[in-house]
Design a protein around this motif. Structure first.
Motif, PDB file in Angstrom:
ATOM      1  N   ALA A  87       0.820  -1.220   0.000  1.00  0.00           N
ATOM      2  CA  ALA A  87       0.000   0.000   0.000  1.00  0.00           C
ATOM      3  C   ALA A  87       0.853   1.269   0.000  1.00  0.00           C
ATOM      4  O   ALA A  87       0.336   2.365  -0.196  1.00  0.00           O
ATOM      5  N   VAL A  88       2.136   1.129   0.231  1.00  0.00           N
ATOM      6  CA  VAL A  88       3.021   2.298   0.269  1.00  0.00           C
ATOM      7  C   VAL A  88       4.258   2.029  -0.578  1.00  0.00           C
ATOM      8  O   VAL A  88       4.514   0.902  -0.988  1.00  0.00           O
ATOM      9  N   ASP A  89       5.048   3.099  -0.780  1.00  0.00           N
ATOM     10  CA  ASP A  89       6.199   2.933  -1.662  1.00  0.00           C
ATOM     11  C   ASP A  89       7.413   3.736  -1.186  1.00  0.00           C
ATOM     12  O   ASP A  89       7.777   4.751  -1.761  1.00  0.00           O
ATOM     13  N   GLY A  90       8.004   3.274  -0.096  1.00  0.00           N
ATOM     14  CA  GLY A  90       9.309   3.794   0.299  1.00  0.00           C
ATOM     15  C   GLY A  90       9.306   5.153   0.966  1.00  0.00           C
ATOM     16  O   GLY A  90       8.267   5.656   1.404  1.00  0.00           O
ATOM     17  N   CYS A  91      10.493   5.751   1.047  1.00  0.00           N
ATOM     18  CA  CYS A  91      10.710   6.951   1.856  1.00  0.00           C
ATOM     19  C   CYS A  91      11.274   8.113   1.059  1.00  0.00           C
ATOM     20  O   CYS A  91      11.699   9.115   1.620  1.00  0.00           O
ATOM     21  N   ALA A  92      11.326   8.006  -0.254  1.00  0.00           N
ATOM     22  CA  ALA A  92      11.949   9.065  -1.042  1.00  0.00           C
ATOM     23  C   ALA A  92      10.932  10.061  -1.590  1.00  0.00           C
ATOM     24  O   ALA A  92      11.230  11.234  -1.770  1.00  0.00           O
ATOM     25  N   ASP A  93       9.730   9.601  -1.814  1.00  0.00           N
ATOM     26  CA  ASP A  93       8.709  10.446  -2.425  1.00  0.00           C
ATOM     27  C   ASP A  93       7.933  11.194  -1.345  1.00  0.00           C
ATOM     28  O   ASP A  93       7.428  10.585  -0.402  1.00  0.00           O
ATOM     29  N   LYS A  94       7.826  12.508  -1.505  1.00  0.00           N
ATOM     30  CA  LYS A  94       7.193  13.352  -0.484  1.00  0.00           C
ATOM     31  C   LYS A  94       5.764  12.949  -0.157  1.00  0.00           C
ATOM     32  O   LYS A  94       5.254  13.228   0.916  1.00  0.00           O
ATOM     33  N   SER A  95       5.106  12.308  -1.093  1.00  0.00           N
ATOM     34  CA  SER A  95       3.703  11.960  -0.851  1.00  0.00           C
ATOM     35  C   SER A  95       3.564  10.672  -0.052  1.00  0.00           C
ATOM     36  O   SER A  95       2.458  10.299   0.334  1.00  0.00           O
ATOM     37  N   GLU A  96       4.669  10.002   0.193  1.00  0.00           N
ATOM     38  CA  GLU A  96       4.612   8.709   0.879  1.00  0.00           C
ATOM     39  C   GLU A  96       4.662   8.863   2.407  1.00  0.00           C
ATOM     40  O   GLU A  96       5.409   9.694   2.918  1.00  0.00           O
ATOM     41  N   PRO A  97       3.878   8.026   3.123  1.00  0.00           N
ATOM     42  CA  PRO A  97       3.949   8.085   4.586  1.00  0.00           C
ATOM     43  C   PRO A  97       5.351   7.751   5.113  1.00  0.00           C
ATOM     44  O   PRO A  97       5.739   8.234   6.173  1.00  0.00           O
ATOM     45  N   GLY A  98       6.115   6.955   4.363  1.00  0.00           N
ATOM     46  CA  GLY A  98       7.480   6.638   4.772  1.00  0.00           C
ATOM     47  C   GLY A  98       8.349   7.896   4.807  1.00  0.00           C
ATOM     48  O   GLY A  98       9.180   8.073   5.690  1.00  0.00           O
ATOM     49  N   TYR A  99       8.144   8.772   3.824  1.00  0.00           N
ATOM     50  CA  TYR A  99       8.868  10.043   3.783  1.00  0.00           C
ATOM     51  C   TYR A  99       8.501  10.878   5.009  1.00  0.00           C
ATOM     52  O   TYR A  99       9.362  11.375   5.726  1.00  0.00           O
ATOM     53  N   GLU A 100       7.203  10.960   5.244  1.00  0.00           N
ATOM     54  CA  GLU A 100       6.697  11.738   6.378  1.00  0.00           C
ATOM     55  C   GLU A 100       7.238  11.171   7.696  1.00  0.00           C
ATOM     56  O   GLU A 100       7.610  11.904   8.616  1.00  0.00           O
ATOM     57  N   HIS A 101       7.279   9.834   7.761  1.00  0.00           N
ATOM     58  CA  HIS A 101       7.764   9.179   8.975  1.00  0.00           C
ATOM     59  C   HIS A 101       9.225   9.547   9.240  1.00  0.00           C
ATOM     60  O   HIS A 101       9.617   9.879  10.367  1.00  0.00           O
ATOM     61  N   MET A 102      10.047   9.518   8.203  1.00  0.00           N
ATOM     62  CA  MET A 102      11.457   9.862   8.359  1.00  0.00           C
ATOM     63  C   MET A 102      11.628  11.326   8.761  1.00  0.00           C
ATOM     64  O   MET A 102      12.507  11.662   9.553  1.00  0.00           O
ATOM     65  N   GLU A 103      10.769  12.196   8.198  1.00  0.00           N
ATOM     66  CA  GLU A 103      10.816  13.608   8.589  1.00  0.00           C
ATOM     67  C   GLU A 103      10.468  13.758  10.063  1.00  0.00           C
ATOM     68  O   GLU A 103      11.127  14.472  10.810  1.00  0.00           O
ATOM     69  N   TRP A 104       9.422  13.056  10.469  1.00  0.00           N
ATOM     70  CA  TRP A 104       9.009  13.091  11.877  1.00  0.00           C
ATOM     71  C   TRP A 104      10.145  12.596  12.766  1.00  0.00           C
ATOM     72  O   TRP A 104      10.473  13.195  13.777  1.00  0.00           O
ATOM     73  N   LEU A 105      10.768  11.488  12.356  1.00  0.00           N
ATOM     74  CA  LEU A 105      11.861  10.912  13.144  1.00  0.00           C
ATOM     75  C   LEU A 105      13.020  11.900  13.273  1.00  0.00           C
ATOM     76  O   LEU A 105      13.588  12.071  14.354  1.00  0.00           O
ATOM     77  N   ARG A 106      13.335  12.559  12.170  1.00  0.00           N
ATOM     78  CA  ARG A 106      14.426  13.537  12.197  1.00  0.00           C
ATOM     79  C   ARG A 106      14.118  14.649  13.197  1.00  0.00           C
ATOM     80  O   ARG A 106      14.968  15.036  13.998  1.00  0.00           O
ATOM     81  N   VAL A 107      12.885  15.127  13.172  1.00  0.00           N
ATOM     82  CA  VAL A 107      12.495  16.197  14.093  1.00  0.00           C
ATOM     83  C   VAL A 107      12.556  15.708  15.547  1.00  0.00           C
ATOM     84  O   VAL A 107      13.048  16.412  16.427  1.00  0.00           O
ATOM     85  N   GLN A 108      12.085  14.495  15.790  1.00  0.00           N
ATOM     86  CA  GLN A 108      12.154  13.938  17.148  1.00  0.00           C
ATOM     87  C   GLN A 108      13.599  13.899  17.645  1.00  0.00           C
ATOM     88  O   GLN A 108      13.898  14.292  18.770  1.00  0.00           O
ATOM     89  N   LEU A 109      14.475  13.408  16.784  1.00  0.00           N
ATOM     90  CA  LEU A 109      15.880  13.267  17.193  1.00  0.00           C
ATOM     91  C   LEU A 109      16.519  14.638  17.383  1.00  0.00           C
ATOM     92  O   LEU A 109      17.340  14.836  18.281  1.00  0.00           O
TER      93      LEU A 109
END
Ligand SMILES: *[C@@H]1O[C@H](CO)[C@@H](O)[C@H](O)[C@H]1NC(C)=O
Ligand SMILES: *[C@@H]1O[C@H](CO)[C@@H](O)[C@H](O)[C@H]1NC(C)=O
Ligand SMILES: *[C@@H]1O[C@H](CO)[C@@H](O)[C@H](O)[C@H]1NC(C)=O
Ligand SMILES: *[C@@H]1O[C@H](CO)[C@@H](O)[C@H](O)[C@H]1NC(C)=O
Length: 620
Positions: free
Chosen positions: A249-271
Motif C-alpha cells: 500500500a506504500v512505496d518507500g521513503c523518497a517520495d514526499k507523498s509517501e507516509p514513509g517520507y513523512e515518517h522519516m521527517e518526523w523521526l528527524r524532528v524527534q531526534l
C-alpha cells in the motif's frame, strides 16, 4: 570441510548441553508489596529509582484456536485437536502461541522480573498468523487479541482499574512501549497512509502506553515518542510498516507523498528535539532493517535514510531494537553505504528474497567478513577520553616494527572513523516468544551511573518542546567541510540532511560506555520440550513454565564488555573472520581454528533449538 562441520556440530552440542541454571533476577517468593496509595500517584509508591534493566519481548502471536494435542503433520496451525501439540505450545513449528504460554510468560514475569526492570520494549505481532484457511482472521479478532495482550501488561504493572474510574486515564507503573507488527493489522502487511482505521483503533488499545500528547501524532501515522526517564531518555516507536517492502500500500521513503517520507521527517524532528534537550533515544520497531545480499526487508530508500539518520544522530541514539524475524541476531549499518544519488533518483534495487533463515544468517557473516580487519588487541586499548577521534599524527616509533604496527592501527582507525567505530550503527533483533524455536525474551542492562535516583516516566511529562530556532550542532571538522564540498557536486537531496554531531561533542552512549549505554543482555528461553513433558506427566496439571538463561553477551564466547557499536563490530569481525585463515590445503589444522563465535552465533540465532550441524550452512 566435512570434518569442520562435524567438529562444529560437536562443539555446538557441547554448548547446548552445558547446564544452564535458572537465574531469577529477584526472589520469586518475595511478597510483592502492593500499595493502596497507588491511585494517588501514577508512579509506583515504592519508587526506589532505576534498576538499570529493561525487558525486550516480541512476537507473542497469541492464538485462541490453538488446541493442545493437535496433529503436527497435516496441520501447520495446531488447530485440529488430534495429535501431540504440546500444552504450552508447539516448539520448533509454525504454530502460534496457546494462551497457556502467554499466561505463564506473564506469571513468570510477575514473579521474576516485574520489580527489577525500568521499562518494556514490546515489538509487535500480538495476534496469530493468518495461516488457517478454515478460520480466516477478522479485524475484530486481531483487535481482541491485541486488547488481551495490552490488558496483560496493565495487569502486570498496574492496579489501574480503580484509577480508570477516578481519572479516566489509567497509568502503568512501568512504561511499556508497543509498536505495530505486520500481523497486527488486516490484511497482514498492508498498512495505508494514516489516519486510518488501525491507527485509530490502536490509539484506543494502547491508551495506557501512548503518552497523551502523542496521541495526535500516533493517529496520523502510528508512530510516537515515549519519555522513559524524564529529561534523559525517550523511546521512539517507529511504524516500520511504512518501511516494510511487503507493504504494497506504500512505496518507500523518497517520495514526499509517501507516509514513509513523512515518517522519516518526523523521526528527524524527534531526534533533533532530543538532541537540543540533551536527551538520548532508543529506537524500536517490528520489522528490522535487514540488508544483505540475501534479504532486504525495508524499501531501499527507507534503509538509506535510516542509515543516514542513525549516523547523523549517533550522539543521540542509544540503541535500536526490533523483532519480526524470530531469529536472534544483529545488523550493522555502514554509513558509507548511504548513497545520496540513490535517494534522489529513487531507483528500485534488485532484491533477492529467499526463504532460508540459515542462509540469511550466513549472508550476514559474509558481509562481516568484509569489515575492516582489526589489528590484534586494538579494542582492548583504553581510549583516552581527551583523544581526538582520529589521530592523524603518526607517532615516531623507535623500531620499524612498532612504526609499522602503529601505521596499521592508524589506518584501521581511519577506516572505522575513529576508536569508537562511528562509521557504523547497530540494530538488534530479539527472537520471538512464539515458539518457532523455543519461546524467548531478552533482558538488557544499561548504565545508570549518576541516574540511580531517577524514576521512570509517569507519562505526564511532555516531550513536545519546540525546537530552538538555530541548529545547535554543526560538523565543522576540516574533513567534514571537505565532504560537504564534495557533496555539493552531487545532486542535491530533496530533503533536509541532518547535521552530524559537532566535532567537539563526545561520542554518544552507543559508542562509549557512559550513563544510558547498553552494557549487556541476557537471553532467556523456556525449554518447551521439557516443560510439555513435565505437564503431560503431571497428574495435578499444575506445572508451570520457567525461563532459563540461554546466554549473556559477556559470557566466555561473546566476551562483550558492553553493547557499544565497537563491541558489536568486534564480535562481527570475529564471526566473519575467525578461522578464515585456515586454508583448504590444510584441513587437519581446521580443528584448531574452529570459529567459536560463529558457531555460537548460529546456535543462538535459533535459540539453541538446533544443532548447527543440521542447519546445512557452510560452517567453515
Ligand atoms: C487495599 O485496601 C483495601 C481496603 O482498605 C484492603 O481490603 C486491601 O487488602 C488493600 N490491598 C492491598 C494490596 O493492600
Ligand atoms: C489466560 O488468562 C486469561 C486472563 O488474562 C484467562 O481469561 C484465560 O482463561 C487464561 N487461559 C489459560 C489457558 O490459562
Ligand atoms: C557507566 O559509565 C561510567 C562513565 O560515565 C563508567 O565510569 C562506568 O564504569 C560505567 N558503568 C558500568 C557498569 O560499566
Ligand atoms: C530441552 O529439554 C529436552 C528434554 O528434557 C532436552 O533433551 C534438551 O537437551 C533441552 N534443550 C535445551 C536447549 O535446553
Amino acid at each position: 570441510m566435512q570434518s569442520s562441520i562435524l567438529l562444529l556440530g560437536v562443539l555446538a552440542s557441547a554448548i547446548c548441553a552445558s547446564p544452564v541454571d535458572q537465574q531469577p533476577l529477584a526472589d520469586p517468593h518475595a511478597v510483592v508489596e502492593e500499595s493502596n496509595e497507588s491511585h494517588l500517584s501514577p508512579i509506583k509508591a515504592s519508587t526506589t529509582g532505576l534498576h538499570g534493566r529493561f525487558l525486550h519481548i516480541t512476537d507473542f502471536h497469541p492464538d485462541r484456536y490453538y488446541k493442545y494435542g493437535s496433529s503436527l503433520t497435516d496441520d501447520e496451525s495446531c488447530h485440529n485437536g488430534k495429535g501431540d501439540a504440546g500444552y504450552f505450545g508447539s516448539e520448533g513449528t509454525e504454530c502460534d502461541s496457546p494462551y497457556s504460554l502467554i499466561n505463564e510468560t506473564f506469571r513468570w514475569l510477575e514473579q521474576n522480573l516485574k520489580d527489577d526492570i525500568d521499562f518494556v520494549i514490546w515489538t509487535g505481532d500480538s495476534a496469530r498468523h493468518d495461516n488457517d484457511e478454515q478460520i480466516p482472521r477478522t479485524p475484530q479478532e486481531i483487535q481482541e487479541l491485541n486488547e488481551f495482550m495490552a490488558e496483560k501488561w496493565v495487569d502486570l504493572f498496574g492496579t489501574r482499574k480503580n484509577d480508570e474510574r477516578i481519572s479516566g486515564s489509567p497509568q502503568v507503573s512501568v512504561p511499556v512501549v508497543p509498536t505495530f507488527g505486520n500481523n497486527d493489522i488486516a490484511p497482514h502487511n498492508i498498512f495505508m497512509d494514516g489516519p486510518n482505521v488501525w491507527t485509530k483503533r490502536y490509539a484506543e488499545i494502547w491508551r495506557h502506553f501512548i503518552p497523551e500528547e502523542q496521541r495526535h501524532s500516533f493517529v496520523e501515522g502510528g508512530w510516537f515518542t515515549s519519555e522513559l526517564i524524564p529529561g534523559k531518555l525517550a523511546a521512539i516507536s517507529l511504524n516500520t510498516m511504512y518501511f516494510f517492502d511487503s507493504n504494497s500500500a506504500v512505496d518507500g521513503c523518497a517520495d514526499k507523498s509517501e507516509p514513509g517520507y513523512e515518517h522519516m521527517e518526523w523521526l528527524r524532528v524527534q531526534l533533533e528535539i532530543l538532541r537540543s534537550r540533551n536527551m538520548k533515544a532508543i529506537l524500536i520497531g517490528h520489522v528490522p532493517p535487514a540488508h544483505t545480499e540475501e534479504k532486504n526487508l525495508w524499501d531501499e530508500t527507507c534503509w538509506q535514510k535510516y542509515t543516514l539518520w542513525t549516523s547523523r544522530y549517533r550522539d543521540v541514539i542509544v540503541g535500536s531494537a526490533y523483532g519480526h524475524m524470530n531469529v536472534d541476531h544483529f545488523m550493522i549499518q555502514d554509513s558509507h553505504d548511504v548513497d545520496f544519488d540513490f535517494l534522489v533518483d529513487k531507483t528500485t534495487s534488485d532484491r533477492i528474497s529467499i526463504e532460508s533463515k540459515a542462509d540469511y544468517i550466513n549472508s550476514l557473516r559474509e558481509q562481516w567478513a568484509d569489515l575492516p580487519s582489526p589489528p590484534r588487541g586494538i579494542f582492548d586499548e583504553e581510549i583516552p577520553s581527551s583523544s581526538p577521534k582520529v589521530d592523524a599524527n603518526k607517532k615516531k616509533g623507535k623500531e620499524d616494527k612498532k612504526k609499522k604496527e602503529e601505521k596499521k592501527r592508524q589506518k584501521f582507525l581511519e577506516k572505522i572513523e575513529g576508536p569508537w567505530a562511528e562509521r557504523y550503527s547497530v540494530s538488534l533483533v530479539s527472537p520471538s516468544l512464539v515458539p518457532n524455536y523455543f519461546p524467548t525474551l531478552r533482558v538488557v542492562e544499561y548504565n545508570i551511573t549518576g541516574l540511580e535516583n531517577s524514576i521512570t516516566s509517569d507519562f505526564m511529562t511532555t516531550t513536545t518542546e519546540s525546537l530552538p530556532k538555530s541548529d545547535l550542532r554543526r560538523d565543522s571538522s576540516p574533513n567534514a567541510q571537505k565532504k560537504k564540498k564534495e557533496k555539493k557536486e552531487q545532486r542535491k537531496p530533496d530533503f533536509k540532511v541532518p547535521d552530524a554531531p559537532s566535532s567537539t561533542s563526545p561520542p554518544g552512549p552507543a559508542y562509549s560506555n557512559q550513563p544510558l549505554s547498553w552494557l549487556k543482555y541476557t537471553q532467556y528461553y523456556a525449554n518447551l520440550t521439557k516443560l510439555n513433558e513435565e505437564y503431560d506427566a503431571d497428574a495435578e496439571k499444575t506445572s508451570h513454565i520457567n525461563f532459563e538463561v540461554e546466554y549473556s553477551t559477556d559470557d566466555d564466547i561473546y566476551q562483550m564488555k558492553d553493547l557499544t557499536v565497537r563491541s558489536f563490530f568486534q564480535l562481527a569481525a570475529r564471526i566473519g573472520k575467525e578461522g578464515e585463515a585456515k586454508s583448504a590445503k590444510d584441513s587437519a589444522s581446521i580443528s584448531k581454528k574452529v570459529n567459536q563465535a560463529w558457531s555460537a552465533f548460529l546456535t543462538r540465532a535459533f535459540v539453541g533449538f538446533f544443532d548447527v550441524n543440521d542447519l546445512n550452512v557452510d560452517t567453515e
